[in-house]
Structures are given as C-alpha cells and as structure tokens.
Design an enzyme around this catalytic site. Sequence first.
Site, PDB file in Angstrom:
ATOM      1  N   MET A   1       0.850  -1.200   0.000  1.00  0.00           N
ATOM      2  CA  MET A   1       0.000   0.000   0.000  1.00  0.00           C
ATOM      3  C   MET A   1       0.885   1.250   0.000  1.00  0.00           C
ATOM      4  SD  MET A   1      -3.417  -0.933   2.084  1.00  0.00           S
ATOM      5  CE  MET A   1      -2.823  -0.640   3.724  1.00  0.00           C
TER       6      MET A   1
ATOM      7  N   HIS B   1       9.066   0.965   3.362  1.00  0.00           N
ATOM      8  CA  HIS B   1      10.150   1.029   4.338  1.00  0.00           C
ATOM      9  C   HIS B   1      11.060  -0.183   4.126  1.00  0.00           C
ATOM     10  CE1 HIS B   1       7.755  -1.990   6.360  1.00  0.00           C
ATOM     11  NE2 HIS B   1       6.738  -1.150   6.440  1.00  0.00           N
TER      12      HIS B   1
ATOM     13  N   GLY C   1      11.236  -2.976   5.519  1.00  0.00           N
ATOM     14  CA  GLY C   1      10.538  -4.275   5.476  1.00  0.00           C
ATOM     15  C   GLY C   1      10.106  -4.605   4.047  1.00  0.00           C
ATOM     16  N   HIS C   2       9.549  -3.610   3.348  1.00  0.00           N
ATOM     17  CA  HIS C   2       9.173  -3.812   1.944  1.00  0.00           C
ATOM     18  C   HIS C   2      10.424  -4.050   1.092  1.00  0.00           C
ATOM     19  CE1 HIS C   2       5.684  -1.152   3.264  1.00  0.00           C
ATOM     20  NE2 HIS C   2       5.059  -2.210   2.771  1.00  0.00           N
TER      21      HIS C   2
ATOM     22  N   ASP D   1       2.469  -9.265   9.273  1.00  0.00           N
ATOM     23  CA  ASP D   1       1.013  -9.426   9.182  1.00  0.00           C
ATOM     24  C   ASP D   1       0.726 -10.927   9.135  1.00  0.00           C
ATOM     25  OD1 ASP D   1       0.107  -6.590   8.904  1.00  0.00           O
ATOM     26  OD2 ASP D   1       1.509  -6.679   7.246  1.00  0.00           O
TER      27      ASP D   1
ATOM     28  N   MET E   1       9.060  -2.965  11.759  1.00  0.00           N
ATOM     29  CA  MET E   1       8.841  -1.893  10.784  1.00  0.00           C
ATOM     30  C   MET E   1       7.409  -1.929  10.275  1.00  0.00           C
ATOM     31  SD  MET E   1      12.125  -0.891   8.902  1.00  0.00           S
ATOM     32  CE  MET E   1      13.694  -0.795   9.748  1.00  0.00           C
TER      33      MET E   1
HETATM   34  O1  PAF Z   1      -0.059  -5.845   3.625  1.00  0.00           O
HETATM   35  C1  PAF Z   1      -0.456  -4.915   2.887  1.00  0.00           C
HETATM   36  O2  PAF Z   1       0.234  -3.942   2.625  1.00  0.00           O
HETATM   37  C2  PAF Z   1      -1.853  -5.000   2.292  1.00  0.00           C
HETATM   38  O3  PAF Z   1      -2.744  -5.602   3.176  1.00  0.00           O
HETATM   39  C3  PAF Z   1      -1.884  -5.695   0.914  1.00  0.00           C
HETATM   40  C4  PAF Z   1      -1.449  -7.147   1.017  1.00  0.00           C
HETATM   41  C5  PAF Z   1      -0.970  -4.952  -0.046  1.00  0.00           C
HETATM   42  C6  PAF Z   1      -3.311  -5.654   0.358  1.00  0.00           C
HETATM   43  O4  PAF Z   1      -3.773  -4.355   0.207  1.00  0.00           O
END
Ligand code: PAF
Length: 293
Positions: free
Chosen positions: A33, A37, A39-40, A155, A189
């Site tokens: 979304m 950061h 983590g991504h 998550d 993060m």
């Molecule tokens: O984890 C996230 O950033 C969101 O829940 C995702 C998986 C991109 C879905 O919108």
Amino acid sequence: MNFSPLVLRSISETREWSREIRRSGTLGFVPTMGALHEGHAELMRVAARECGAVAVSIYVNPTQFGPREDLGKYPRTFESDLELCRSVGVKAIFFPSDEIMYPRGRENFTAVEVPGLTTLFEGASRPGHFVGVATVVTKLFGIVVPDVSYFGRKDYQQWLVIKRMTEDLNLGVTLRRVDTVREPDGLAMSSRNRYLSAAERSMALSLSRSLKAVEMALASGETQVKQLEKCMTEVLGDNPGVQLDYARIVNADNLKEQNVVESHIPESAVALIAARVGTTRLIDNLLLPPVSG
Ligand code: PAF
C-alpha cells in the site's frame, strides 16, 4: 545502475508487460500500500534474488479499512516509494486508481471471503478487513499474474488468510513469507510507525519487549500458554500509554487455542499481539519456538 521502474496504471498494459516478462523468466510480485520502508525493501530484495523480474503494486486499498480507520490519513509517498523500488532493482510498479480497481464503486464489488480464520483477532477487531485484503490480492494476482508473490511475516494472520485463499481458489501463485524487519531497538517496521510521536514510539517498544519476554520464558522451560501469555501482559501492563487489544498464543497453522507450546516443534505456535499506542494501532508476532532457539 538500476533504471527507474516502469509505472503501469492500466490493467491491460500491466497484463501485457507481465506476459512479455514471463515469456523468458519468472515474475516475482510484492503487493504493497506504499509508504515503503526497509521491510518492503527486504521483500523486494528476496524477490529479486529468486525471480527474473520483480513487480510491485502500490495501492491504498479502501475496502480493507473500516469506516473509523485511517484510510484518509494513510501516508501516500509515491516519489520516495519509486526511489526505493528503483534502488532495489524493481522493474515495474502497478499504480492503479480506485476507478480501475473498483469500477462499480467500493460498496459494489465481488468479494472474496475466507471463512474461519478471518473472524479471529484482526478479523474480530476490524470487521470486513480481511474481505478487503482477500479481494484486492485476488484482483492483483489476476492483473499482475505473478509466478511468486512475497508477503511479510509481520502481518501473520494476513499471511495465513492469503495462503488459504490462494490454495482454495487455485490461483496458481507460489507464496513466500519473509521475516519481519525490525528497527535496531526491536520495533517491527510498519508504514504506520510514522504516525508515532517520539514518546509513543518509545512506548511502542513494549510490544516487541513482550514477545522477547515470552521467548525467554519458553527458553527457560515454561511451556504453559496461560503462563506465557501472562509474561506478555505483564510487560504491556506496565505501560499506561499502551491500550492492549489482544496478546495471545495460539496454533501457528490455524490460530486455534492450545494449552501448551510444543517446545520441540519449531514454529508450531504463534504469539500474536495488537495494541493501540496513542491513536495508532500496531501489531506484532513471534513464532514459537523460534527456529534458531
Ligand atoms: O499488507 C499490505 O500492505 C496490504 O494488506 C496488501 C497485502 C498490499 C493488500 O492491500
């Protein structure tokens, strides 16, 4: 030198790009979304090591936010997100509008519902959240058509929901889970960390500390879930600025209750925690016993 990623805004150009990439190699996909950061970045790096090309989606999905949640103020930082994607070698970013993702409106869409798992924990505290997540991820898989998709362990319940949905709907995407990236002081993060004031940020450390306390208690021989959960709440209880939602230890595969942690079966249980620090809702988790432990 990395080139700036291609920014794809329509479904047809994204599908066409994906088809071309998959003609000669594998496509890894990191749905996000935005407000990216470290983590991504780690998800993208793992994807780049394992796949021929990496695509990222940046879309603040409205259907996974409740009416009183932070959709309006969710950070939108496209320019710095683009730079981070470029720095780790991402080839394309799917960056759609709401009109493209929900052409019949946010109240009128075909939804994906995963039973059972989605009524617990985050699902109980955020009704409708996982319908939004499952729906948008299904749509993104249909648009980007990746071979492999990467999700963060932070998550944890979302990971289980997406795994179940991908199996049940035979979506044909291989899923990979990547470990949580933490700040040096232990804070997991999260894009929402940027909402925290300096004082709140230091209070937020009680989440990772409570997980550390469980890990230490387990390592010293305590396996009773009730006692381990008490360790978590004791650490959190010390902090008046932290409003606990849940701190539970459950089966790592199905989130069902259990009385003991099987200390000889790595990652058989998961400690899940959610709390509000100021107005910011944070989550964290720890698999028990940890693989290295
Ligand atoms: O984890 C996230 O950033 C969101 O829940 C995702 C998986 C991109 C879905 O919108």
